[in-house]
Design a protein around this motif. Structure first.
Motif, PDB file in Angstrom:
ATOM      1  N   ALA A 101       2.129  -5.176  -6.148  1.00 45.36           N
ATOM      2  CA  ALA A 101       1.158  -4.663  -7.119  1.00 45.36           C
ATOM      3  C   ALA A 101      -0.226  -4.492  -6.523  1.00 45.36           C
ATOM      4  CB  ALA A 101       1.083  -5.608  -8.313  1.00 45.36           C
ATOM      5  N   THR A 102      -0.339  -4.469  -5.204  1.00 46.52           N
ATOM      6  CA  THR A 102      -1.642  -4.323  -4.556  1.00 46.52           C
ATOM      7  C   THR A 102      -2.392  -3.099  -5.088  1.00 46.52           C
ATOM      8  OG1 THR A 102      -0.869  -5.405  -2.535  1.00 46.52           O
ATOM      9  CG2 THR A 102      -2.795  -3.984  -2.345  1.00 46.52           C
ATOM     10  N   GLY A 103      -3.627  -3.332  -5.508  1.00 46.41           N
ATOM     11  CA  GLY A 103      -4.421  -2.254  -6.065  1.00 46.41           C
ATOM     12  C   GLY A 103      -4.183  -2.025  -7.539  1.00 46.41           C
ATOM     13  N   GLY A 104      -3.298  -2.830  -8.154  1.00 49.27           N
ATOM     14  CA  GLY A 104      -2.975  -2.645  -9.560  1.00 49.27           C
ATOM     15  C   GLY A 104      -2.854  -3.967 -10.281  1.00 49.27           C
ATOM     16  N   ILE A 105      -1.832  -4.082 -11.114  1.00 51.23           N
ATOM     17  CA  ILE A 105      -1.679  -5.235 -11.996  1.00 51.23           C
ATOM     18  C   ILE A 105      -0.290  -5.829 -11.836  1.00 51.23           C
ATOM     19  CG2 ILE A 105      -1.571  -5.958 -14.417  1.00 51.23           C
ATOM     20  CD1 ILE A 105      -3.692  -3.795 -14.957  1.00 51.23           C
ATOM     21  N   CYS A 106      -0.242  -7.150 -11.721  1.00 49.85           N
ATOM     22  CA  CYS A 106       1.020  -7.888 -11.661  1.00 49.85           C
ATOM     23  C   CYS A 106       1.159  -8.680 -12.965  1.00 49.85           C
ATOM     24  CB  CYS A 106       1.048  -8.826 -10.462  1.00 49.85           C
ATOM     25  SG  CYS A 106       2.567  -9.816 -10.342  1.00 49.85           S
ATOM     26  N   MET A 107       2.195  -8.366 -13.709  1.00 51.27           N
ATOM     27  CA  MET A 107       2.445  -9.053 -14.982  1.00 51.27           C
ATOM     28  C   MET A 107       3.448 -10.172 -14.738  1.00 51.27           C
ATOM     29  SD  MET A 107       3.970  -7.500 -18.501  1.00 51.27           S
ATOM     30  CE  MET A 107       4.636  -8.593 -19.755  1.00 51.27           C
ATOM     31  N   ARG A 126       0.832  -1.199   0.000  1.00 47.56           N
ATOM     32  CA  ARG A 126       0.000   0.000   0.000  1.00 47.56           C
ATOM     33  C   ARG A 126       0.869   1.252   0.000  1.00 47.56           C
ATOM     34  NH1 ARG A 126      -5.276  -1.022  -1.397  1.00 47.56           N
ATOM     35  NH2 ARG A 126      -6.069  -2.835  -0.279  1.00 47.56           N
ATOM     36  N   LEU A 127       0.273   2.348  -0.467  1.00 48.51           N
ATOM     37  CA  LEU A 127       0.942   3.647  -0.472  1.00 48.51           C
ATOM     38  C   LEU A 127       0.493   4.464   0.733  1.00 48.51           C
ATOM     39  CD1 LEU A 127       0.636   4.537  -4.250  1.00 48.51           C
ATOM     40  CD2 LEU A 127       2.758   4.082  -3.043  1.00 48.51           C
ATOM     41  N   TYR A 128       1.459   5.153   1.363  1.00 47.16           N
ATOM     42  CA  TYR A 128       1.148   5.938   2.560  1.00 47.16           C
ATOM     43  C   TYR A 128       1.938   7.237   2.542  1.00 47.16           C
ATOM     44  CZ  TYR A 128      -0.856   1.632   4.457  1.00 47.16           C
ATOM     45  OH  TYR A 128      -1.615   0.514   4.649  1.00 47.16           O
ATOM     46  N   ARG A 129       1.364   8.227   3.224  1.00 46.81           N
ATOM     47  CA  ARG A 129       2.106   9.443   3.555  1.00 46.81           C
ATOM     48  C   ARG A 129       2.467   9.357   5.033  1.00 46.81           C
ATOM     49  NH1 ARG A 129      -0.825  13.557   1.583  1.00 46.81           N
ATOM     50  NH2 ARG A 129       0.680  14.148  -0.022  1.00 46.81           N
ATOM     51  N   HIS A 189      -0.886   1.185 -10.314  1.00 51.01           N
ATOM     52  CA  HIS A 189       0.212   0.391  -9.768  1.00 51.01           C
ATOM     53  C   HIS A 189       0.458  -0.761 -10.730  1.00 51.01           C
ATOM     54  CE1 HIS A 189      -1.417   1.707  -5.583  1.00 51.01           C
ATOM     55  NE2 HIS A 189      -0.805   2.678  -6.213  1.00 51.01           N
ATOM     56  N   GLY A 190       1.642  -0.869 -11.228  1.00 51.79           N
ATOM     57  CA  GLY A 190       1.967  -1.960 -12.125  1.00 51.79           C
ATOM     58  C   GLY A 190       3.327  -2.532 -11.797  1.00 51.79           C
ATOM     59  N   VAL A 191       3.417  -3.844 -11.699  1.00 49.83           N
ATOM     60  CA  VAL A 191       4.681  -4.510 -11.367  1.00 49.83           C
ATOM     61  C   VAL A 191       4.897  -5.636 -12.368  1.00 49.83           C
ATOM     62  CG1 VAL A 191       5.966  -5.853  -9.663  1.00 49.83           C
ATOM     63  CG2 VAL A 191       4.523  -3.949  -8.924  1.00 49.83           C
ATOM     64  N   ARG A 192       6.057  -5.630 -12.974  1.00 50.57           N
ATOM     65  CA  ARG A 192       6.447  -6.731 -13.857  1.00 50.57           C
ATOM     66  C   ARG A 192       7.285  -7.715 -13.053  1.00 50.57           C
ATOM     67  NH1 ARG A 192       7.615  -7.855 -19.387  1.00 50.57           N
ATOM     68  NH2 ARG A 192       9.323  -9.358 -19.547  1.00 50.57           N
ATOM     69  N   HIS A 193       6.810  -8.936 -12.952  1.00 53.13           N
ATOM     70  CA  HIS A 193       7.516  -9.945 -12.161  1.00 53.13           C
ATOM     71  C   HIS A 193       8.741 -10.453 -12.906  1.00 53.13           C
ATOM     72  CE1 HIS A 193       8.296 -13.314  -9.535  1.00 53.13           C
ATOM     73  NE2 HIS A 193       8.166 -14.157 -10.533  1.00 53.13           N
ATOM     74  N   GLN A 194       9.859 -10.496 -12.186  1.00 52.16           N
ATOM     75  CA  GLN A 194      11.081 -11.080 -12.709  1.00 52.16           C
ATOM     76  C   GLN A 194      11.174 -12.534 -12.250  1.00 52.16           C
ATOM     77  OE1 GLN A 194      12.873  -9.328 -14.825  1.00 52.16           O
ATOM     78  NE2 GLN A 194      11.713  -7.437 -14.481  1.00 52.16           N
ATOM     79  N   ILE A 195      11.525 -13.421 -13.167  1.00 51.74           N
ATOM     80  CA  ILE A 195      11.539 -14.847 -12.838  1.00 51.74           C
ATOM     81  C   ILE A 195      12.470 -15.140 -11.674  1.00 51.74           C
ATOM     82  CG2 ILE A 195      12.105 -17.140 -13.739  1.00 51.74           C
ATOM     83  CD1 ILE A 195      11.158 -16.264 -16.433  1.00 51.74           C
TER      84      ILE A 195
END
Length: 678
Positions: free
Chosen positions: A404-410, A247-250, A370-376
């Motif tokens: 990638a919580t709240g977004g996409i995990c590739m 999650r994102l926080y201030r 939020h987008g995260v590309r998974h590395q093997i």
């Protein structure tokens, strides 16, 4: 001395005006109801730096630049208030009062903003700072010593009784700075011993935060020369368990140097934690508004053109339109609604050309918040390590899916994963949770523990069908060859697409020409058309569409329900396949996403038609064709080159719409009550 008295008077005036004094009095009265006596008592005081500076600039300067001195002033005023008003008999000395100042905000200036790229890691005035970031790791909640009472060994010394020697935790202090056996009496010099019965324990949790700008690096895009590092936060007492991985926080906090011989670590004692989302422009470009108005006569044309002209940096227009539309629908639907319910739309693409589609998916990640590309080589879900800050407990590190919580995990090409990894992915997709087992003996606990974290992201994956599985040729019409990828794992994904080179050599040449043109002239527009949209235009459109709240119309609801009942009955009889309730959720999710992509708030029957076509193609790839026989490219049955092509597509979709209605009328129990055959 006079200046100190004036500052204390200002503290009292501020507490009286802000309501802090009344809260403090109430907190003291609650102490009288407690039977147990403790060495120290903690009080939280909310401070608005702007109001305080306006009332007394000197006191405001102390709060913003020398917070420890300001805390001492508030502590002294609180103790004097206790004695003057006779609030409680449990506090005898000023040392028994420990005060935490909770800042409501900080001035919006660079001096109070933490930038992990340029912030000086040296001694100096450690002023409160504000930072926004992503939680990438956190420990379990452990105990720390908030305060302790020490007594002198010499019975004749006044320090052998009372509360003359009190040790209280301060920002940056380790456990040994609060509790040790080598402290000396400041009255007579004799050794001090702790009164263990009065030791006060608090809760502590360590959180690792990384700068929000580092999210771009996690998307898999070409990285710049900048390197981002994380910062460790200490959450104490009521702040524990206020942050979640991914999650994102201030965060507002006070920097501190923690001395752990032979090293010194730089950390932040968190003061205030608030959920945060980066501001993004959701103003739709004028060209999109103009296009939407021009295509208002058909509920299918606007999203079709969006898909046709999307991703031109990767593939020429006309190729992979169905996949492009699905990617746009997934990004739009991956969001949290007003009821704090997360919606996801998972995609699995079966193809022989993983390179181009991998690039297209990576390009599409830029549209997600939020987008995260998974590395093997990296961790997909979560991993454990031992905390390095003295707590000795387990530190839980987020993998790609939790980041990638709240977004996409590739996930990329997962056809090369081993069976145990695929089983783990299948289990996580089905349960939407990931479990972490923490062995107690390894991390200093009496018992083992298993923690579960929700998976609140959409998954994109590729499967290379060119790697033959060795199975016999499929006798069922329409079923896809997925190579070594197991069908059971494919079931866990919501939608499955098969992207084959159906146009033959012509499509291959078009893709080759496109790659060469992009390599030679990457900034030039190579396709002349009346509509040209930038990636930023798509980002703004998606951000706006995500904020829309779609509501099912009765006609759309009946179509979805009828298709589900008919398909469930037909496939159970002919193929022995049971359509799960998740299929209804998938249909509704697709229809809502198509509606929002059209910039509408009511899901029409035409939106449900697109959802049925996509879902039927997906089910056909997994289990074979049913009585509802539709072409593989039903959503984009023809080229999108001109207005005539759009009209031809609308006519084809109308025919498919009637086929769906007839299918429902023939096979859904009771469908004749709400479906009119046309």
């Amino acid at each position: 001395m006079g200046d100190v008295l004036l500052l204390k008077e200002s503290v009292l005036v501020y507490l009286d005006r802000s309501g802090g004094l009344k809260k403090f009095v109430d907190d003291c009265r609650r102490l009288n109801d407690l039977l147990q006596t403790e060495a120290v008592y903690r009080f939280c005081i909310s401070v608005n730096p702007s109001d305080l500076t306006e009332m007394d600039p000197v006191l405001g300067d102390y709060v913003l630049h020398e917070p420890l001195t300001a805390i001492a002033l508030f502590q002294s005023v609180c103790f004097l208030s206790i004695k003057t008003l006779s609030l409680t008999e449990k506090i005898h000395t000023e040392s028994q009062v420990t005060v935490t100042l909770n800042f409501t905000h900080l001035p919006p200036f660079p001096e109070y903003t933490l930038d992990l790229c340029s912030f000086p890691r040296a001694y100096g005035p450690l002023r409160p700072v504000s930072m926004e970031g992503l939680v990438i790791a956190m420990t379990r909640v452990t105990k720390y010593t908030l305060g302790a009472r020490f007594l002198c060994d010499d019975d004749d010394c006044p320090g052998s009784t009372g509360y003359h020697h009190i040790r209280v935790h301060t920002p940056g202090a380790t456990e040994s700075a609060t509790v040790r056996n080598d402290f000396c009496c400041r009255i007579c010099g004799s050794q001090l011993k702790e009164d263990v019965k009065l030791r006060v324990l608090g809760d502590k949790q360590l959180v690792e935060l990384i700068h929000v700008k580092a999210l771009d690096a996690l998307r898999g895009h070409q990285q710049s020369s900048l390197r981002y590092q994380s910062v460790t936060l200490f959450l104490r007492d009521e702040l524990c368990n206020t942050m979640r991985i991914g999650r994102l926080y201030r965060v507002l906090g006070i920097p501190a140097h923690v001395h752990q011989w032979p090293s010194i670590t730089w950390n932040i004692e968190a003061n205030s934690v608030q959920p945060w989302e980066p501001e993004c422009r959701n103003k739709i470009s004028a060209r999109f508004l103009e296009l939407n108005s021009a295509m208002a006569s058909s509920p299918w044309r606007f999203p079709a053109i969006l898909a046709h002209y999307f991703g031109l940096d990767v593939a020429p227009p006309g190729l992979y339109n169905t996949l492009k539309l699905a990617l746009l629908l997934s990004v739009v639907q991956t969001t949290t609604d007003v009821n704090d319910t997360f919606h996801n739309l998972d995609l699995l693409v079966v193809t022989t050309d993983t390179l181009i589609l991998d690039r297209l998916m990576t390009y599409s990640l830029s549209l997600a918040c939020h987008g995260v590309r998974h590395q093997i080589s990296g961790e997909m879900f979560a991993s454990l390590s031992r905390d390095e800050h003295g707590a000795g407990t387990a530190n839980i590190h987020a993998g790609s899916a939790l980041l990638a919580t709240g977004g996409i995990c590739m996930l990329g090409d997962i056809s090369c994963y081993k069976k145990d990894k695929l089983d783990y992915i299948q289990s996580a997709l089905e349960s939407r949770t990931v479990s972490v087992f923490i062995p107690g003996k390894k991390f200093g606990e009496d018992a083992d523990e298993q923690l579960s974290f929700p998976l609140q992201c959409s998954f994109w994956a590729l499967a290379d069908s060119s790697q033959r599985s060795g199975r016999a040729d499929f006798s069922v019409l329409g079923i896809a060859e997925m190579g070594p990828f197991p069908v059971q794992c494919a079931e866990a994904f919501g939608l499955i697409f098969e992207c084959r080179d159906r146009a033959g050599e012509q499509a291959l040449l078009a893709q080759a020409a496109h790659v060469l043109q992009q390599a030679v002239q990457p900034e030039k527009h190579h396709y002349s058309s009346g509509w040209e949209f930038s990636n930023q235009d798509y980002q703004e459109l998606v951000a706006h569409a995500q904020g829309l709240q779609a509501e099912l119309s009765p006609a759309a609801e009946k179509l979805i329900h009828g298709y589900y009942m008919a398909s469930r009955r037909v496939r159970a009889q002919s193929q022995g396949v049971k359509m799960s309730v998740a299929s209804i959720k998938l249909l509704i999710s697709l229809a809502e996403a198509h509606c929002k992509l059209c910039l509408r708030t009511q899901v029409l029957e035409e939106d449900a038609v697109i959802a049925v076509l996509l879902c039927e193609n997906s089910v056909t790839l997994k289990h074979g064709a049913s009585a509802l026989i539709i072409p593989p490219n039903a959503v984009f049955p023809c080229n999108m080159a001109d207005v005539d092509s759009l009209h031809k597509r609308d006519k084809t979709l109308d025919e498919l719409h009637q086929n769906i209605l007839r299918f429902i009328y023939d096979y859904a129990p009771g469908a004749d009550a709400y479906i009119t055959e046309q």
